[in-house]
Design an enzyme around this catalytic site. Structure first.
Site, PDB file in Angstrom:
ATOM      1  N   PRO A  63       0.775  -1.226   0.000  1.00 50.18           N
ATOM      2  CA  PRO A  63       0.000   0.000   0.000  1.00 50.18           C
ATOM      3  C   PRO A  63       0.811   1.282   0.000  1.00 50.18           C
ATOM      4  O   PRO A  63       1.739   1.435   0.728  1.00 50.18           O
ATOM      5  CB  PRO A  63      -0.691  -0.058   1.351  1.00 50.18           C
ATOM      6  CG  PRO A  63       0.333  -0.646   2.242  1.00 50.18           C
ATOM      7  CD  PRO A  63       1.225  -1.493   1.375  1.00 50.18           C
ATOM      8  N   GLU A  64       0.486   2.170  -0.745  1.00 47.71           N
ATOM      9  CA  GLU A  64       0.909   3.541  -0.942  1.00 47.71           C
ATOM     10  C   GLU A  64      -0.048   3.907  -2.034  1.00 47.71           C
ATOM     11  O   GLU A  64      -0.503   3.035  -2.758  1.00 47.71           O
ATOM     12  CB  GLU A  64       2.337   3.690  -1.484  1.00 47.71           C
ATOM     13  CG  GLU A  64       3.407   3.382  -0.483  1.00 47.71           C
ATOM     14  CD  GLU A  64       4.218   4.557   0.030  1.00 47.71           C
ATOM     15  OE1 GLU A  64       4.299   5.613  -0.605  1.00 47.71           O
ATOM     16  OE2 GLU A  64       4.771   4.379   1.096  1.00 47.71           O
ATOM     17  N   LYS A 120      -4.990   6.348   0.624  1.00 43.61           N
ATOM     18  CA  LYS A 120      -4.792   4.902   0.671  1.00 43.61           C
ATOM     19  C   LYS A 120      -6.096   4.153   0.928  1.00 43.61           C
ATOM     20  O   LYS A 120      -6.082   2.952   1.174  1.00 43.61           O
ATOM     21  CB  LYS A 120      -3.774   4.552   1.771  1.00 43.61           C
ATOM     22  CG  LYS A 120      -2.413   5.220   1.576  1.00 43.61           C
ATOM     23  CD  LYS A 120      -1.523   5.042   2.785  1.00 43.61           C
ATOM     24  CE  LYS A 120      -0.302   5.934   2.707  1.00 43.61           C
ATOM     25  NZ  LYS A 120       0.451   5.966   3.983  1.00 43.61           N
ATOM     26  N   ARG A 124      10.060   5.666  11.564  1.00 44.53           N
ATOM     27  CA  ARG A 124      10.208   5.022  10.259  1.00 44.53           C
ATOM     28  C   ARG A 124      11.617   5.217   9.742  1.00 44.53           C
ATOM     29  O   ARG A 124      12.228   6.267   9.953  1.00 44.53           O
ATOM     30  CB  ARG A 124       9.223   5.615   9.232  1.00 44.53           C
ATOM     31  CG  ARG A 124       7.816   5.798   9.737  1.00 44.53           C
ATOM     32  CD  ARG A 124       7.149   4.518  10.115  1.00 44.53           C
ATOM     33  NE  ARG A 124       6.986   3.640   8.964  1.00 44.53           N
ATOM     34  CZ  ARG A 124       5.980   3.725   8.094  1.00 44.53           C
ATOM     35  NH1 ARG A 124       5.050   4.626   8.243  1.00 44.53           N
ATOM     36  NH2 ARG A 124       5.900   2.882   7.088  1.00 44.53           N
TER      37      ARG A 124
END
Length: 263
Positions: free
Chosen positions: A2-3, A57, A251
């Site tokens: 996902p992105e 998203k 992150r």
DNA sequence: CGGCATGTTGCGCA
DNA sequence: TTGCGCAACATGCC
């Protein structure tokens, strides 16, 4: 999966598989992902799919009775198409079988290893959908709006780009790539950026997002899709300097200390 | 075995 | 109030 780019590809698939079809069977084997099966069945069974939309998203499957099914792919979610007679996928969490107008049947399976994804049936748009910021593909990128966003926060520029309430759809991979492309240090406080730098970021989003959509559609290997993401220690494709990795918002963030140096 | 992973939420703290 | 750091969620893969 996902992105924004991968979710857009999922949207195109779902539209192809579901649009105009009537739901004939619904299974939800994982309550964590889809909640209880009964409400999901009630919302979908016998309904015709009118449209499949995407914002950031999130995916939204619109039904002919006004109901809608929201789908977020989390970190590892994806939709695949099978025959109704096929056995469940190894990591299958839900399925929606449909009948097309011509009688053709399909079985659309939601697969998700880590189960961070969500399926939410609702009668109206949910806050997760309505509170999303501008989507680069749907709304375009406006330099002045981006300038306002960046200057109204005192945060690392990468955090702002990834804030779904401000810009919808940019995740860790795209944010890393956009900032490499724009030659901006990801840690730069967003309200210290000058107009030329903001213009470079806007340009980078406009360049990187459609290009990655093409790359992802062509199923290019991830290492060819991105210049910096997951390439710490390797040479910067632009100047050859070793890419470095820092932690930002928990992150991993990779950038080139030379061409993304803070001015 | 240890470490890392495309996302989001919530909590404590400055 | 704003933003940051971090743990949690659950599992696969290297």
């Amino acid at each position: 999966m996902p992105e924004l780019t991968d979710v857009e590809i999922a949207r195109r698939h779902l539209e192809d598989w579901l649009k105009g079809a009537t739901v004939a069977r619904v299974e939800a084997s994982d309550e964590r992902v889809a909640g209880a099966p009964a409400p999901l069945r009630r919302a979908l069974l016998g309904k015709r799919v009118r449209a499949v939309r995407r914002r950031g998203k999130w995916l939204k499957i619109e039904l002919d009775d006004g109901g809608r099914l929201f789908s977020h792919l989390g970190m590892t979610g994806d939709w695949v198409c099978r025959k109704p007679t096929d056995s469940p996928e190894r990591l299958e969490r839900a399925r929606i079988d449909v009948v097309q107008r011509g009688g053709r049947t399909r079985s659309v399976r939601y697969v998700d290893a880590r189960r961070f994804g969500r399926l939410i049936a609702a009668r109206q748009d949910i806050p997760e959908w309505t509170e999303l910021g501008a989507d680069p593909l749907l709304d375009g990128v406006d330099v002045r709006r981006l300038e306002t966003l960046l200057q109204s926060h005192h945060r690392a520029v990468k955090s702002v780009l990834m804030d779904q309430a401000l810009l919808a759809g940019i995740g860790n991979m795209l944010a890393t790539e956009v900032l490499w492309h724009a030659r901006i240090d990801p840690r730069t406080p967003s309200d210290t950026l000058k107009r030329p730098e903001i213009a470079r970021i806007a340009k980078a989003i406009e360049t990187v997002v459609p290009r990655d959509l093409r790359e992802a559609s062509a199923q290019s290997p991830p290492e060819r899709r991105f210049a910096a993401y997951r390439r710490a220690g390797k040479p910067c494709p632009r100047c050859g300097t070793k890419l470095v990795s820092v932690s930002l918002d928990g992150r991993t963030t990779v950038f080139c200390p030379r061409c993304q140096a803070r001015s």
